[in-house]
Design a protein around this motif. Structure first.
Motif, PDB file in Angstrom:
ATOM      1  N   UNK A  90      -3.298   2.964  -8.818  1.00  0.00           N
ATOM      2  CA  UNK A  90      -4.050   2.613  -7.604  1.00  0.00           C
ATOM      3  C   UNK A  90      -3.667   1.248  -7.057  1.00  0.00           C
ATOM      4  N   UNK A  91      -2.841   0.484  -7.788  1.00  0.00           N
ATOM      5  CA  UNK A  91      -2.395  -0.829  -7.316  1.00  0.00           C
ATOM      6  C   UNK A  91      -1.228  -1.298  -8.183  1.00  0.00           C
ATOM      7  N   UNK A  92      -0.343  -2.123  -7.617  1.00  0.00           N
ATOM      8  CA  UNK A  92       0.692  -2.745  -8.444  1.00  0.00           C
ATOM      9  C   UNK A  92       0.092  -3.911  -9.226  1.00  0.00           C
ATOM     10  N   UNK A  93       0.826  -4.383 -10.211  1.00  0.00           N
ATOM     11  CA  UNK A  93       0.386  -5.531 -11.003  1.00  0.00           C
ATOM     12  C   UNK A  93       0.096  -6.719 -10.086  1.00  0.00           C
ATOM     13  N   UNK A  94       0.947  -6.922  -9.094  1.00  0.00           N
ATOM     14  CA  UNK A  94       0.753  -7.950  -8.065  1.00  0.00           C
ATOM     15  C   UNK A  94       1.562  -7.523  -6.845  1.00  0.00           C
ATOM     16  N   UNK A  95       1.098  -7.896  -5.678  1.00  0.00           N
ATOM     17  CA  UNK A  95       1.777  -7.488  -4.445  1.00  0.00           C
ATOM     18  C   UNK A  95       3.199  -8.034  -4.341  1.00  0.00           C
ATOM     19  N   UNK A  96       3.502  -9.134  -5.035  1.00  0.00           N
ATOM     20  CA  UNK A  96       4.855  -9.682  -4.949  1.00  0.00           C
ATOM     21  C   UNK A  96       5.856  -8.913  -5.808  1.00  0.00           C
ATOM     22  N   UNK A  97       5.403  -7.884  -6.525  1.00  0.00           N
ATOM     23  CA  UNK A  97       6.281  -7.105  -7.398  1.00  0.00           C
ATOM     24  C   UNK A  97       6.920  -5.914  -6.686  1.00  0.00           C
ATOM     25  N   UNK A  98       6.344  -5.492  -5.572  1.00  0.00           N
ATOM     26  CA  UNK A  98       6.848  -4.328  -4.849  1.00  0.00           C
ATOM     27  C   UNK A  98       7.038  -4.656  -3.376  1.00  0.00           C
ATOM     28  N   UNK A  99       7.843  -3.848  -2.708  1.00  0.00           N
ATOM     29  CA  UNK A  99       7.965  -3.948  -1.264  1.00  0.00           C
ATOM     30  C   UNK A  99       7.847  -2.550  -0.686  1.00  0.00           C
ATOM     31  N   UNK A 100       7.519  -2.481   0.594  1.00  0.00           N
ATOM     32  CA  UNK A 100       7.192  -1.225   1.249  1.00  0.00           C
ATOM     33  C   UNK A 100       8.121  -0.986   2.437  1.00  0.00           C
ATOM     34  N   UNK A 101       8.556   0.245   2.577  1.00  0.00           N
ATOM     35  CA  UNK A 101       9.460   0.611   3.659  1.00  0.00           C
ATOM     36  C   UNK A 101       8.965   1.919   4.277  1.00  0.00           C
ATOM     37  N   UNK A 102       8.884   1.956   5.599  1.00  0.00           N
ATOM     38  CA  UNK A 102       8.550   3.208   6.278  1.00  0.00           C
ATOM     39  C   UNK A 102       9.614   4.239   5.934  1.00  0.00           C
ATOM     40  N   UNK A 127      -2.301   6.752   1.189  1.00  0.00           N
ATOM     41  CA  UNK A 127      -3.625   6.177   1.436  1.00  0.00           C
ATOM     42  C   UNK A 127      -4.576   7.262   1.907  1.00  0.00           C
ATOM     43  N   UNK A 128      -5.850   7.119   1.519  1.00  0.00           N
ATOM     44  CA  UNK A 128      -6.898   7.969   2.059  1.00  0.00           C
ATOM     45  C   UNK A 128      -6.874   9.399   1.581  1.00  0.00           C
ATOM     46  N   UNK A 129      -6.519   9.620   0.335  1.00  0.00           N
ATOM     47  CA  UNK A 129      -6.473  10.987  -0.181  1.00  0.00           C
ATOM     48  C   UNK A 129      -7.765  11.414  -0.877  1.00  0.00           C
ATOM     49  N   UNK A 130      -8.723  10.487  -0.982  1.00  0.00           N
ATOM     50  CA  UNK A 130     -10.017  10.836  -1.553  1.00  0.00           C
ATOM     51  C   UNK A 130     -10.139  10.671  -3.055  1.00  0.00           C
ATOM     52  N   UNK A 131      -9.163  10.030  -3.692  1.00  0.00           N
ATOM     53  CA  UNK A 131      -9.289   9.763  -5.128  1.00  0.00           C
ATOM     54  C   UNK A 131     -10.334   8.675  -5.339  1.00  0.00           C
ATOM     55  N   UNK A 132     -11.069   8.756  -6.409  1.00  0.00           N
ATOM     56  CA  UNK A 132     -12.103   7.778  -6.722  1.00  0.00           C
ATOM     57  C   UNK A 132     -11.461   6.583  -7.438  1.00  0.00           C
ATOM     58  N   UNK A 133     -10.786   5.740  -6.663  1.00  0.00           N
ATOM     59  CA  UNK A 133     -10.128   4.550  -7.196  1.00  0.00           C
ATOM     60  C   UNK A 133     -10.586   3.330  -6.404  1.00  0.00           C
ATOM     61  N   UNK A 134     -10.412   2.140  -6.945  1.00  0.00           N
ATOM     62  CA  UNK A 134     -10.859   0.929  -6.241  1.00  0.00           C
ATOM     63  C   UNK A 134     -10.158   0.654  -4.915  1.00  0.00           C
ATOM     64  N   UNK A 135      -8.948   1.203  -4.714  1.00  0.00           N
ATOM     65  CA  UNK A 135      -8.177   0.869  -3.516  1.00  0.00           C
ATOM     66  C   UNK A 135      -8.015   2.018  -2.531  1.00  0.00           C
ATOM     67  N   UNK A 136      -8.311   3.235  -2.930  1.00  0.00           N
ATOM     68  CA  UNK A 136      -8.057   4.436  -2.127  1.00  0.00           C
ATOM     69  C   UNK A 136      -6.566   4.605  -1.843  1.00  0.00           C
ATOM     70  N   UNK A 137      -5.724   4.069  -2.738  1.00  0.00           N
ATOM     71  CA  UNK A 137      -4.278   4.224  -2.647  1.00  0.00           C
ATOM     72  C   UNK A 137      -3.788   4.993  -3.870  1.00  0.00           C
TER      73      UNK A 137
END
Length: 153
Positions: A90-102, A127-137
């Motif tokens: 539901x989340x990476x260890x820290x946002x600086x560990x990954x990058x995102x590309x369309x 995002x927004x798939x309805x899993x019961x996680x803290x981030x909805x990711x």
């Protein structure tokens, strides 16, 4: 390709690799280091078949690292069972560990997740798939893109 912030898809961010350090190798060096299948997924953005990966159902405690460069990416306490066929976080260890590309390939609109340090393909985030996680990711990550460093007492 545009980098995205997964919490607000489509927004531009700064390069997260500056926080973890950039690892640059030639394609020949990557081919020598990785198996052909690892190379196909990590360097050519391939995908392993659903329900075949080593970590799909793993519940062991520890830290998941990038198989190509060893960067710590996810913790086991961020992993959840999504029953999708790939390890889900539901989340990476820290946002600086990954990058995102369309990613508009395969007639879909998705967000690709790459290692910020070595630019290896990891999988996609949804995002927004309805899993019961803290981030909805749901970070849907190829097992072959990861290694698990077990937690020691």
């Amino acid at each position: 390709m545009t980098e995205n912030n997964p919490t607000t898809p489509g927004s531009t961010t700064t390069d997260p690799a500056s926080a973890v350090g950039k690892i640059v190798k030639s394609e020949a060096e990557w081919r020598a280091q990785l198996t052909p299948f690892e190379y196909k997924v990590l360097r050519e953005a391939g995908t392993e078949r659903a329900f075949t990966g080593e970590y799909t159902d793993t519940t062991s405690q520890g830290v998941y690292r990038c198989r190509a460069c060893g960067t710590e990416l996810f913790r086991s306490d961020q992993k959840f069972s999504s029953h999708c066929g790939w390890p889900s976080f539901f989340a990476p260890l820290a946002e600086d560990r990954v990058r995102y590309i369309e990613d508009d390939s395969h007639f879909m609109k998705r967000v690709e997740v790459r290692c910020a340090a070595c630019d290896s393909h990891l999988g996609h985030v949804f995002e927004g798939e309805g899993y019961d996680t803290p981030t909805d990711l749901r970070y849907c990550i190829n097992s072959v893109s990861l290694t698990l460093e077990p937690k020691t007492s």
